[in-house]
Design a protein around this motif. Structure first.
Motif, PDB file in Angstrom:
ATOM      1  N   PRO A   8      -1.230   1.262  12.995  1.00  0.00           N
ATOM      2  CA  PRO A   8      -1.758   0.134  13.786  1.00  0.00           C
ATOM      3  C   PRO A   8      -0.790  -0.385  14.844  1.00  0.00           C
ATOM      4  N   GLN A  65       1.434   9.903  -1.726  1.00  0.00           N
ATOM      5  CA  GLN A  65       0.297   9.022  -1.484  1.00  0.00           C
ATOM      6  C   GLN A  65       0.766   7.648  -0.999  1.00  0.00           C
ATOM      7  N   ARG A  66       1.876   7.156  -1.553  1.00  0.00           N
ATOM      8  CA  ARG A  66       2.377   5.853  -1.125  1.00  0.00           C
ATOM      9  C   ARG A  66       2.929   5.906   0.297  1.00  0.00           C
ATOM     10  N   ARG A  94       9.141  -1.185  -1.109  1.00  0.00           N
ATOM     11  CA  ARG A  94       8.134  -0.356  -1.768  1.00  0.00           C
ATOM     12  C   ARG A  94       8.710   0.934  -2.354  1.00  0.00           C
ATOM     13  N   ASP A  99      -0.574   4.636   7.145  1.00  0.00           N
ATOM     14  CA  ASP A  99      -1.906   4.226   7.594  1.00  0.00           C
ATOM     15  C   ASP A  99      -2.017   2.713   7.762  1.00  0.00           C
ATOM     16  N   GLN A 100      -1.448   1.971   6.830  1.00  0.00           N
ATOM     17  CA  GLN A 100      -1.635   0.526   6.814  1.00  0.00           C
ATOM     18  C   GLN A 100      -0.640  -0.224   7.684  1.00  0.00           C
ATOM     19  N   GLU A 101       0.601   0.267   7.756  1.00  0.00           N
ATOM     20  CA  GLU A 101       1.662  -0.489   8.409  1.00  0.00           C
ATOM     21  C   GLU A 101       2.085   0.063   9.775  1.00  0.00           C
ATOM     22  N   LYS A 155      10.255  -3.440   4.567  1.00  0.00           N
ATOM     23  CA  LYS A 155       9.045  -3.192   3.782  1.00  0.00           C
ATOM     24  C   LYS A 155       9.133  -1.846   3.057  1.00  0.00           C
ATOM     25  N   SER A 165       2.741   9.186  11.796  1.00  0.00           N
ATOM     26  CA  SER A 165       2.978   8.149  12.788  1.00  0.00           C
ATOM     27  C   SER A 165       4.193   8.517  13.613  1.00  0.00           C
ATOM     28  N   ARG A 168       1.817   7.961   2.600  1.00  0.00           N
ATOM     29  CA  ARG A 168       0.624   8.052   3.448  1.00  0.00           C
ATOM     30  C   ARG A 168      -0.028   6.679   3.639  1.00  0.00           C
ATOM     31  N   ALA A 169      -0.154   5.922   2.553  1.00  0.00           N
ATOM     32  CA  ALA A 169      -0.765   4.602   2.633  1.00  0.00           C
ATOM     33  C   ALA A 169       0.056   3.678   3.524  1.00  0.00           C
ATOM     34  N   PHE A 170       1.391   3.737   3.397  1.00  0.00           N
ATOM     35  CA  PHE A 170       2.263   2.901   4.230  1.00  0.00           C
ATOM     36  C   PHE A 170       2.068   3.243   5.702  1.00  0.00           C
TER      37      PHE A 170
END
Length: 398
Positions: free
Chosen positions: A26, A14-15, A55, A21-23, A51, A86, A17-19
């Motif tokens: 984009p 999950q972490r 994390r 999506d967020q980092e 980063k 990504s 995936r979040a990285f």
């Protein structure tokens, strides 16, 4: 086998995936994020890597005592799939080829002193590495037995002569694993060596232009002319080069599959979002039966690939070489990647063919999947030989 991820691994997935999506995702829409070879710009890469380290998402495949996360192969499958949603993902997490496979094989077979000198800097992200095996015809390609590059022993040194090509990452690598011929023995004729980019006696002849986006360091042609490598930089025993290659390439092929499944899923995410909004002749594309068939078939292919990949990873975790299982996953997932991105481009129309999405990048990248680490035809030959040898036991549940 149990497909339920442990709480620790699910939290890691999950972490990741979040990285992504967020980092990372984009960044893909900004032309300034890319270098001249269509990969992530080096300065941006270093910021993103910092980063990921902060994390706790760095070098998932390496032991915790060496600064990694200590994931097993099956645990890696779930997380690698997420990171390559990504196009920039794997290299940011220090899980891209060829470093990924090189770290895993060095961790398995190198001596402790070799690990400190040659492995740890790769894990730390201080250097990059390359695996030097493939040669121009008539040298070795899918058949290592055709290798022409030689290593001749002179006292406590080895003298290397020969030519290699399509060596991934060589343009930026500092640490190299070289496979060369040390005798004419059919099974024990190859040996493995380590060398540094500053060692004399070798050169990069050219960086070979390719159809798709490149890995960092490209795919290079190398020439060795009386290069001297001390025997202390030999990996494993003399004659164990083919064994080392087999140890390295099985897991490396499978981590390719893990990453390709991430690109496959991303392709369908882009297509699904588009057809859910786009209307034609008064009907959403997503409501058209033909579109549903295309999406459904591609989604099914991805799930089949995931099951084959996870099964092969589980077999590797049990100590099996999983040669059949890895070959099946490699053939199926390389086809699935092409099917998924081709379907996505078709459904997105001109937008999919443009550079407004990463689909055209993925499409060009995907074509290599049926070639790298053994062409699909070679893996099918492996499967056929096993079938003829094992008969109905080919499908054993054991």
């Amino acid at each position: 086998m149990d497909f339920i991820l442990s709480p620790r691994v699910e939290e890691c997935r999950q972490r990741v995936r979040a990285f992504v999506d967020q980092e990372l995702i984009p960044l893909e829409s900004d032309p300034g994020s890319f270098d001249e070879h269509e990969n992530i710009d080096e300065s941006l890469l270093q910021r993103m890597r910092a980063k990921a380290k902060d994390r706790g998402l760095w070098s998932l495949q390496m032991p915790q005592e060496r600064g990694g996360q200590g994931l097993s192969m099956s645990e890696m499958a779930a997380c690698y799939e997420e990171m390559n949603r990504s196009i920039f993902g794997p290299v940011v997490f220090n899980s891209a080829a060829p470093d990924d496979g090189n770290m895993m094989v060095l961790n398995k077979v190198a001596t402790e002193s070799q690990k400190e000198r040659w492995l740890q800097p790769i894990i730390n992200g201080d250097v990059r590495s390359s695996f030097v095996m493939t040669e121009p015809a008539p040298g070795s390609g899918s058949d290592p037995g055709m290798m022409l590059t030689t290593a001749v022993r002179k006292g406590n040194d080895w003298v290397i002569n020969g030519t290699k090509h399509f060596i991934t990452g060589a343009g930026v690598a500092s640490h190299f694993i070289l496979i060369a011929r040390t005798s004419d023995d059919a099974r024990k004729g190859l040996s493995a060596f380590l060398f540094h980019k500053d060692d004399p006696g070798w050169e990069i002849v050219r960086r070979i232009p390719i159809m798709g986006p490149e890995e960092h360091g490209g795919h290079c042609e190398l020439r060795f002319t009386d290069m001297v490598i001390p025997d202390e930089n030999r990996l494993m025993e003399v004659g164990d080069g083919l064994k080392l290659t087999q140890i390295r390439l099985g897991p490396a092929r499978l981590t390719h599959c893990m990453r390709w499944l991430g690109l496959s899923k991303r392709s369908l995410e882009i297509a699904s979002a588009y057809v859910s909004e786009r209307e034609s002749f008064g009907v959403r594309l997503a409501d058209r039966e033909g579109v549903q068939w295309l999406l459904g078939e591609a989604a099914m292919g991805i799930q089949i690939g995931r099951l084959l990949t996870m099964h092969a990873a589980w077999k590797l975790d049990q100590g099996d070489f999983a040669r059949k299982e890895v070959s099946m996953a490699k053939v199926a997932v390389s086809n699935t990647l092409h099917q998924a991105v081709d379907t996505a481009i078709q459904l997105c129309g001109a937008r999919g063919y443009s550079k407004d999405t990463p689909l055209e990048w993925i499409y060009r990248y995907a074509r290599q999947a049926r070639l790298v680490d053994g062409a699909s035809e070679v893996h099918k030959m492996v499967l056929s030989k096993n079938l003829l040898k094992e008969g109905s036991d080919f499908w054993t549940w054991g």
